[in-house]
Design a protein around this motif. Sequence first.
Motif: not given
Lengths: 207, 207, 207
Positions: C133, C136, C139-140, C142, C145, C161, C163-166
Amino acid sequence: MEDETTNTSGWAFVAVCVCGLILHRPRVARVRPVTNQTASVFSASPCRSCPVPSAPSAPSARLGTATITNMRVFTDYLWFNTAKRQEFVRITDEIAAIVKKSGVAEGIVLVSAMHITSGVYVNDWEDGLIEDFQVWLEKLAPAGLPYRHHQTGEDNADAHLKRTIMGHQVIVPITNGALDLGPWEQVFYAEFDGRRKKRVVVKVMGM
Amino acid sequence: MEDETTNTSGWAFVAVCVCGLILHRPRVARVRPVTNQTASVFSASPCRSCPVPSAPSAPSARLGTATITNMRVFTDYLWFNTAKRQEFVRITDEIAAIVKKSGVAEGIVLVSAMHITSGVYVNDWEDGLIEDFQVWLEKLAPAGLPYRHHQTGEDNADAHLKRTIMGHQVIVPITNGALDLGPWEQVFYAEFDGRRKKRVVVKVMGM
Amino acid sequence: MEDETTNTSGWAFVAVCVCGLILHRPRVARVRPVTNQTASVFSASPCRSCPVPSAPSAPSARLGTATITNMRVFTDYLWFNTAKRQEFVRITDEIAAIVKKSGVAEGIVLVSAMHITSGVYVNDWEDGLIEDFQVWLEKLAPAGLPYRHHQTGEDNADAHLKRTIMGHQVIVPITNGALDLGPWEQVFYAEFDGRRKKRVVVKVMGM
């Protein structure tokens, strides 16, 4: 005379008790399949000399002329065993049927995948988009990479990641006895590691 | 004398019935806009010779000195018609206002996009981050690819994918009559295919 | 004689009132730690000459022989202060303990991160997958930036970002007094910007 007055006071007592008993006569909550916990509703018939309206219909109960509507919680499960490893199955109608069975007219229904390689999401019922989702998920969370999870003997790490993108549960509001969905909203079960028996819990809560 | 005792027993009956009536006098639940299902609360005035406290204020009701607080479910909708195709709109205050209107002091509020090309999320109210989100979503789910969904005449497949990343609904807890949010939590509506009328359902549940 | 009949009717009144008082004797809802709003349940002892069963046990209450089970809402908070900036912490047992404390046997529990750089998710309790996780997510979304959010002085846009995915919240159904989880489902707190005090709200609702 003393006897008669004693009788009168006794009669008053009987009246109080009969009224009390009638007013507090219990009413058995509807027994439901699977797991159904309905706060027991109670019905009250009027004291024979009081102008109280007629009996209520479930899920409300009347105490005199007061209506008490109690909370309902209803649980059901959907089982899946998909032919393919990855498969999206529309389950809107099944959820609607469970909500109907629950008797809940106002509330919410939680639809949640109980296995960690499948998800539940709301989106369009359009085959092209469903294919787009699958292509897209393969790009974001590819199968076949040397995931550490595979050192346990598993080969489905990508399924865990894909289900994370899609989400594993949704809440659908229930309004006026129906799923309160927008014009194109459909509930889907998303399988990412199928060909075995898997389960979704559906929990209805409201009144 | 017989008349008088009869009268007395009749009086006892009247007393029972008057008490019963008063104790079970119904109280009309507050009528609310849109859809509001409040379990009807009932108020009980004391029997004139019983030392029972004064009348309650909503949402609780008193039966004698006992307080019964019933479940409330309240529904409202927010409408959006954004000027741009993609737009993020803060809606924390609107949700708080609906919760206040609902009268729910303890419970939850579901905020859910009813259109499948928009989302609802909780994150920071900072313009830089909002731009970061939009740049990031364009990278993860780009517009303009030859999505299969576009074979139906649509051109918004990326909007379906973007809303999946951001999520389409949140639940905000309600504690002590207010949204129980952390110091920087804000609720946002995320539009990915706007310039037309779209709707968010807000369902409040609690007591 | 007149005195005696007056006395009798007075006695009838006393009987009515005593019954009313006893039937409507309030019962204090169990006081709980943190925030606990339990709809006050009431208990009714029988009129001394009425055949009404014995007192109830919480959370149900008896009015005569009718059982009323009211809604419960219970709130608690979990605090975290992780040693590393990014850390995943299993919290299933803590959630189960809060649900037990709440007394809710049927309902739901909302577990929601109150800080916008952390999340809450349900997935496997397997160290390899947890590492997958984290790789990953890097990668999604980073770190490092040139995010616009960093122009405010922050350096944690990637945490927003990730926390938005999870996901930042889950709802766990409660059935028969326990978390209704699948065989491998575990609840996790996902920290993406730790080394400081952060909070998760746990809201239990049901009956």
